[in-house]
Design an enzyme around this catalytic site. Sequence first.
Site, PDB file in Angstrom:
ATOM      1  N   CYS A   1       0.796  -1.419   0.027  1.00 33.53           N
ATOM      2  CA  CYS A   1       0.065  -0.181   0.026  1.00 33.53           C
ATOM      3  C   CYS A   1       0.721   1.305  -0.059  1.00 33.53           C
ATOM      4  O   CYS A   1       0.398   2.122  -0.337  1.00 33.53           O
ATOM      5  CB  CYS A   1      -1.047  -0.219   1.211  1.00 33.53           C
ATOM      6  SG  CYS A   1      -2.079  -1.298   1.032  1.00 33.53           S
TER       7      CYS A   1
ATOM      8  N   HIS B   1      -3.589   7.218   2.379  1.00 34.81           N
ATOM      9  CA  HIS B   1      -3.868   5.952   1.961  1.00 34.81           C
ATOM     10  C   HIS B   1      -5.311   5.527   2.588  1.00 34.81           C
ATOM     11  O   HIS B   1      -5.629   5.674   3.692  1.00 34.81           O
ATOM     12  CB  HIS B   1      -2.898   4.977   2.432  1.00 34.81           C
ATOM     13  CG  HIS B   1      -3.185   3.444   2.253  1.00 34.81           C
ATOM     14  ND1 HIS B   1      -3.525   3.322   0.997  1.00 34.81           N
ATOM     15  CD2 HIS B   1      -3.328   2.401   3.030  1.00 34.81           C
ATOM     16  CE1 HIS B   1      -3.950   1.882   0.971  1.00 34.81           C
ATOM     17  NE2 HIS B   1      -3.658   1.315   2.251  1.00 34.81           N
TER      18      HIS B   1
ATOM     19  N   ASN C   1     -10.194  -0.252  -0.269  1.00 35.62           N
ATOM     20  CA  ASN C   1      -8.608  -0.128  -0.288  1.00 35.62           C
ATOM     21  C   ASN C   1      -8.265  -0.549  -1.488  1.00 35.62           C
ATOM     22  O   ASN C   1      -7.959  -2.040  -1.919  1.00 35.62           O
ATOM     23  CB  ASN C   1      -8.057  -1.055   1.043  1.00 35.62           C
ATOM     24  CG  ASN C   1      -6.559  -1.072   1.093  1.00 35.62           C
ATOM     25  OD1 ASN C   1      -5.953  -0.360   0.015  1.00 35.62           O
ATOM     26  ND2 ASN C   1      -6.005  -1.366   2.138  1.00 35.62           N
TER      27      ASN C   1
HETATM   28  N1  COA Z   1     -18.632  -8.732   8.681  1.00 38.31           N
HETATM   29  C1  COA Z   1     -18.952  -9.200  10.054  1.00 38.31           C
HETATM   30  N2  COA Z   1     -18.189  -9.148  11.043  1.00 38.31           N
HETATM   31  C2  COA Z   1     -16.799  -9.488  10.612  1.00 38.31           C
HETATM   32  C3  COA Z   1     -16.547  -9.021   9.661  1.00 38.31           C
HETATM   33  C4  COA Z   1     -17.333  -8.783   8.223  1.00 38.31           C
HETATM   34  N3  COA Z   1     -16.830  -8.521   7.145  1.00 38.31           N
HETATM   35  N4  COA Z   1     -14.966  -9.296   9.466  1.00 38.31           N
HETATM   36  C5  COA Z   1     -14.719  -9.661  10.757  1.00 38.31           C
HETATM   37  N5  COA Z   1     -15.980  -9.588  11.623  1.00 38.31           N
HETATM   38  C6  COA Z   1     -16.027 -10.087  13.001  1.00 38.31           C
HETATM   39  C7  COA Z   1     -14.953 -10.776  13.302  1.00 38.31           C
HETATM   40  O1  COA Z   1     -15.355 -12.059  13.538  1.00 38.31           O
HETATM   41  C8  COA Z   1     -15.032 -10.459  14.898  1.00 38.31           C
HETATM   42  O2  COA Z   1     -15.982 -11.411  15.422  1.00 38.31           O
HETATM   43  P1  COA Z   1     -15.900 -11.889  16.983  1.00 38.31           P
HETATM   44  O3  COA Z   1     -15.760 -10.761  17.943  1.00 38.31           O
HETATM   45  O4  COA Z   1     -17.187 -12.556  17.199  1.00 38.31           O
HETATM   46  O5  COA Z   1     -14.659 -12.794  17.075  1.00 38.31           O
HETATM   47  C9  COA Z   1     -15.521  -9.085  15.057  1.00 38.31           C
HETATM   48  O6  COA Z   1     -16.203  -8.851  13.759  1.00 38.31           O
HETATM   49  C10 COA Z   1     -14.353  -8.174  15.469  1.00 38.31           C
HETATM   50  O7  COA Z   1     -13.444  -8.158  14.580  1.00 38.31           O
HETATM   51  P2  COA Z   1     -12.257  -7.263  14.656  1.00 38.31           P
HETATM   52  O8  COA Z   1     -10.912  -7.917  13.531  1.00 38.31           O
HETATM   53  O9  COA Z   1     -11.739  -7.296  16.100  1.00 38.31           O
HETATM   54  O10 COA Z   1     -12.735  -5.987  13.899  1.00 38.31           O
HETATM   55  P3  COA Z   1     -12.101  -4.658  13.965  1.00 38.31           P
HETATM   56  O11 COA Z   1     -12.856  -3.563  14.618  1.00 38.31           O
HETATM   57  O12 COA Z   1     -10.669  -4.801  14.022  1.00 38.31           O
HETATM   58  O13 COA Z   1     -12.209  -4.358  12.257  1.00 38.31           O
HETATM   59  C11 COA Z   1     -10.919  -4.547  10.343  1.00 38.31           C
HETATM   60  C12 COA Z   1     -11.664  -5.229  11.691  1.00 38.31           C
HETATM   61  C13 COA Z   1     -10.262  -5.368   9.340  1.00 38.31           C
HETATM   62  C14 COA Z   1     -11.970  -3.588   9.862  1.00 38.31           C
HETATM   63  C15 COA Z   1      -9.863  -3.429  10.979  1.00 38.31           C
HETATM   64  O14 COA Z   1      -9.063  -4.411  12.143  1.00 38.31           O
HETATM   65  C16 COA Z   1      -9.030  -2.815  10.139  1.00 38.31           C
HETATM   66  O15 COA Z   1      -9.310  -1.789   9.351  1.00 38.31           O
HETATM   67  N6  COA Z   1      -7.519  -3.219  10.163  1.00 38.31           N
HETATM   68  C17 COA Z   1      -6.579  -2.826   9.481  1.00 38.31           C
HETATM   69  C18 COA Z   1      -6.973  -3.086   7.896  1.00 38.31           C
HETATM   70  C19 COA Z   1      -5.850  -2.283   7.005  1.00 38.31           C
HETATM   71  O16 COA Z   1      -5.656  -1.198   7.168  1.00 38.31           O
HETATM   72  N7  COA Z   1      -5.206  -3.051   6.287  1.00 38.31           N
HETATM   73  C20 COA Z   1      -4.503  -2.700   5.202  1.00 38.31           C
HETATM   74  C21 COA Z   1      -3.299  -1.778   5.597  1.00 38.31           C
HETATM   75  S1  COA Z   1      -2.696  -1.133   4.525  1.00 38.31           S
END
Ligand code: COA
Length: 323
Positions: free
Chosen positions: A113, A250, A280
């Site tokens: 990214c 980004h 993204n």
């Molecule tokens: N729909 C519904 N539920 C979802 C889901 C989806 N698409 N994806 C994950 N979940 C669930 C998980 O299973 C988890 O359930 P649980 O509590 O029963 O285990 C819950 O949602 C929370 O998951 P978590 O991963 O802790 O959520 P979060 O608040 O961290 O959000 C992201 C997840 C991926 C959106 C977030 O972590 C994020 O944006 N991370 C950085 C991503 C990024 O920037 N990546 C690229 C860098 S360039």
Amino acid sequence: MNHARITGTGSYLPERILTNQDLERMVETSDTWIRERTGIEQRHIAEKDQLTSDLAEPAARRALEAAGKTPADVDLLIVATTTPDRVFPSTACLLQQKLGIHGSPAFDIQAVCTGFVYALSVAEKFIKTGSARCALVIGAETLSRIVNWQDRSTCVLFADGAGAVVLEASEEPGIISTHIHADGAYESLLTTVKPGPDTDPERLADGTAFIEMRGNEVFKMAVNTLGRIVDETLAAAGMGYQDIDWLVPHQANIRIIQATARKLDLPMDRVVVTVNRHGNTSAASVPLALDTAVRDGRIKRGDKILLEAFGGGFTWGSALIRF
Ligand code: COA
């Protein structure tokens, strides 16, 4: 020594739109969850026969047109991509052929990214040392090919697109500074893995690898690291938060973007946000956002803009520019 200035921007998004409602029919997720946790409402997905260089070409042509240049003027071509058309030749060489450019250097940069910021940093140095006068710098991705469409924690995030800039030698400073970093100690938090025996090959367009991410840990690292790089960038230029007209971050997650804006004490109406419509798009996200705000008239000549990105590797970087 020459300065390097952005003289044109361009972008391209594939026509097909995948909405959160479409994803509700593919995996166990909801529009509400995706909007609240990421800010994403829709994303663009390339057709099966559209490769990364096919998205890069119209973006490049639009940037050249905006700069009043033709492909014949280009003496350096860099494509930042994580999803090259082939292992080799480079996507830059394949694009060079499509644009009808012959002889000048063309190569890919792989910094996930942060790829576009890396590419801009490299192109700037070619121009500053007099090795190039007119560089085409592109971020282009078909990430949909390496997404596991059965994994709801990643498939709602990533998308396809391309953005480009023309960077030219200039008497006036354009790129004020660039800052690029990496730390491979974090490689396992955001990576690609080989498909397992249960993976439906139909779900993987190229069948070789797909994205795996420890989202929560990546999120925290991204917020902290971007906060630090913003400080590093402004300190290097002897500037304060109040000197920035626009933040072009980004586009990974609206909550990461809001955290960086808070750190800069910048109201959200000075931040270019496209993650809601583009998702993204990795290396394409910063130039896509930049072009969006240039074309809709928000970013004007002379504005001071901070570009920043964070990605797999980990890699991170920023560029401070006077547009
Ligand atoms: N729909 C519904 N539920 C979802 C889901 C989806 N698409 N994806 C994950 N979940 C669930 C998980 O299973 C988890 O359930 P649980 O509590 O029963 O285990 C819950 O949602 C929370 O998951 P978590 O991963 O802790 O959520 P979060 O608040 O961290 O959000 C992201 C997840 C991926 C959106 C977030 O972590 C994020 O944006 N991370 C950085 C991503 C990024 O920037 N990546 C690229 C860098 S360039």
